[in-house]
Write an enzyme that holds these catalytic residues in place. Sequence first.
Site, PDB file in Angstrom:
ATOM      1  N   GLU A 154      72.214  10.872  43.501  1.00 45.69           N
ATOM      2  CA  GLU A 154      73.545  11.490  44.082  1.00 45.69           C
ATOM      3  C   GLU A 154      73.161  11.591  45.702  1.00 45.69           C
ATOM      4  OE1 GLU A 154      76.677  16.040  45.391  1.00 45.69           O
ATOM      5  OE2 GLU A 154      74.530  15.827  44.545  1.00 45.69           O
TER       6      GLU A 154
ATOM      7  N   LYS B  78      83.222  13.095  42.424  1.00 50.18           N
ATOM      8  CA  LYS B  78      83.026  14.309  41.903  1.00 50.18           C
ATOM      9  C   LYS B  78      83.992  15.299  42.159  1.00 50.18           C
ATOM     10  CE  LYS B  78      79.154  17.775  43.265  1.00 50.18           C
ATOM     11  NZ  LYS B  78      78.257  17.271  44.642  1.00 50.18           N
TER      12      LYS B  78
ATOM     13  N   CYS C  73      76.495  15.966  39.854  1.00 47.49           N
ATOM     14  CA  CYS C  73      75.480  17.944  40.425  1.00 47.49           C
ATOM     15  C   CYS C  73      76.664  18.905  39.823  1.00 47.49           C
ATOM     16  CB  CYS C  73      75.238  17.623  42.007  1.00 47.49           C
ATOM     17  SG  CYS C  73      74.538  19.424  42.411  1.00 47.49           S
TER      18      CYS C  73
ATOM     19  N   SER D  15      69.866  18.378  43.909  1.00 49.67           N
ATOM     20  CA  SER D  15      69.233  19.482  43.447  1.00 49.67           C
ATOM     21  C   SER D  15      68.218  20.421  44.703  1.00 49.67           C
ATOM     22  CB  SER D  15      70.017  19.709  42.280  1.00 49.67           C
ATOM     23  OG  SER D  15      69.563  21.129  42.214  1.00 49.67           O
TER      24      SER D  15
ATOM     25  N   ILE E   8      46.542  36.015  60.174  1.00 50.31           N
ATOM     26  CA  ILE E   8      47.105  35.515  59.524  1.00 50.31           C
ATOM     27  C   ILE E   8      48.531  34.018  59.252  1.00 50.31           C
ATOM     28  CG2 ILE E   8      48.648  37.174  58.298  1.00 50.31           C
ATOM     29  CD1 ILE E   8      46.315  35.794  56.331  1.00 50.31           C
TER      30      ILE E   8
ATOM     31  N   ASN F 208      55.648  39.663  76.352  1.00 48.14           N
ATOM     32  CA  ASN F 208      56.773  38.880  76.519  1.00 48.14           C
ATOM     33  C   ASN F 208      55.653  37.524  76.969  1.00 48.14           C
ATOM     34  OD1 ASN F 208      57.820  39.728  74.255  1.00 48.14           O
ATOM     35  ND2 ASN F 208      59.444  40.437  75.726  1.00 48.14           N
TER      36      ASN F 208
END
Length: 584
Positions: free
Chosen positions: A59, A132, A169, A202, A326, A404
Amino acid sequence: MSASSQNTEVKQSASETVLGITIAQLNVTVGDMDANVQKMVEAAQKARDEQSDLVVFSELSLTGYYPGDLMDDPHFMQRVDTGFQALLQASRQMPALHWVVGMPVSHAGPGHRLQNVLRVIKAGQVVLEYAKQLLPTYNIFNERRHFEPGPDVARVLRIGGAQVGFMICEDGWNDDGSAYAINPFERLRDAAPDVVISINASPSHIGKREQRHDVFRAASERNGLSILYVNQVGGHDQLVYDGASFAVEPKAGVTFEARRFEEDVRTITVDTQGRFATASGECLPDVKRSGLPTMAFYRRQIVLGLQDYARRCGFTRAVIGSSGGIDSALTIALAAEAFGPDKVTAVTMPSVYSSSGSVDDSQALCANLGVRLYRHPIAELVSGYARGFEQAFEAPLKGLALENLQARVRGVILMEYSNTWGDLLLTTGNKSEMSVGYCTLYGDTNGGLGLIGDLYKTEVFALSRHLNEAAGRELIPMAIIDKPPSAELAPDQKDTDSLPPYEVLDEILKHLIEGAGLGREEAVEVQAYVARLQATTEGSALIERVRHMIARSEYKRRQAPPIIRVRGRAFGAGRQMPIAARHY
């Protein structure tokens, strides 16, 4: 045949004539018509060499999906026309081959001036055009902003010995009639083609591959139609397209699948009974029902998303602040996989509140990965800012403002590095923290792209363990994985000082942010967990507190860098919420 279907030729009685179809699952770039045309021509040449009857692109393959407001620029549309003329010229050099091309096309009638169109070209001529019909406007989609829907008709063309129908689609996602008043499959069923070609863009998220298979398997069976689903691949800003083009038959189900997260130009065949086979007519290999495990999926999606984002934006290197925690550890590890460790730089910036273990853990991480680590202490800079603040405003800098400030000083240093050497600065915030505003604007939110911004904190831990398991060694030191999360902006600070445990918080966030967008199994688990919380006074109060935190933090998310989407509903285009509102 219904009056609303339009066949270009009368169907013949042959039942076993084979049609060769080349699937061109390409990684096209939005707006780069020259490069896209070159890719398409090369795929067409391969199709010709393999004696295919048609080559099928995705598409909006000419422009890449999705050009957005670029389509409002007349110069852009002129370039679209120039690119299409180049495709027509190339098709004249391969006169036996049909090309299925997606592109925006001018619309002369009332409404929007463009349509999302599929054109079939052959020997320099347009032999079929289909617009479409169903234009999505939910989640990350907004096609109705630019396009006018096509008419409620089927388009069918005889190619070789087969009748071929076409759709684009979203046209294939409404066979149960739940989302739109129109179901394009009804017209196609009346037209009775031997095979339906669906061109798609998609985007990928966890569970999307299986969802596609379920929807089109059901539509194929209900309508008695074999369908070839051709998808785009590659990363575009926040979105990643995984390819995974597939073929489905009414009785056999999914019988073919192209590669995931890679370009794939593959020729298969179909007979007039709608049965798919290899290019040589042999049976296709079985397609597994389940896709990648969740963590393996996250890894591939994020790595491809980063690679394409950097490549399309002109970056070849990345820089990341390494806190010894982490989130930064996982970001550094994923960047090293995407770029190569020699093209990733980490910077540790200890303050007076940083533990010695955080610096040591950063050193161990970067040694494991082969990434260069710089040390840039910030204590003197922070002290200088604090003195200047007190002198100017006659008040000490303390509490949240001082916390901060440390994050913002680090953000400035990283931007200085990025500006000096041209590295892409990657931000390290996860979805849990971004949800509740546990981040600092112009500090740890600085950067051009967030890799883990759609991963909840519990998923960050899980993906880190997955990387170690896949490598067969510690890429991310267990000292980092095992330590309690902390921003280290105040003495003995822990995330749980301000937030509930992530195992609790993440389930509440999934309920409040994603809700019905969760996969079936996850939705059941989350709903059950939240129901147990709501049954208690403390739990109900906690859910309302988290709801309040999410709403109050919208202004931070609006200013944060884009993130790579891996779940069904991500911050950004997929969740559009007001800032100046009271809804909590």
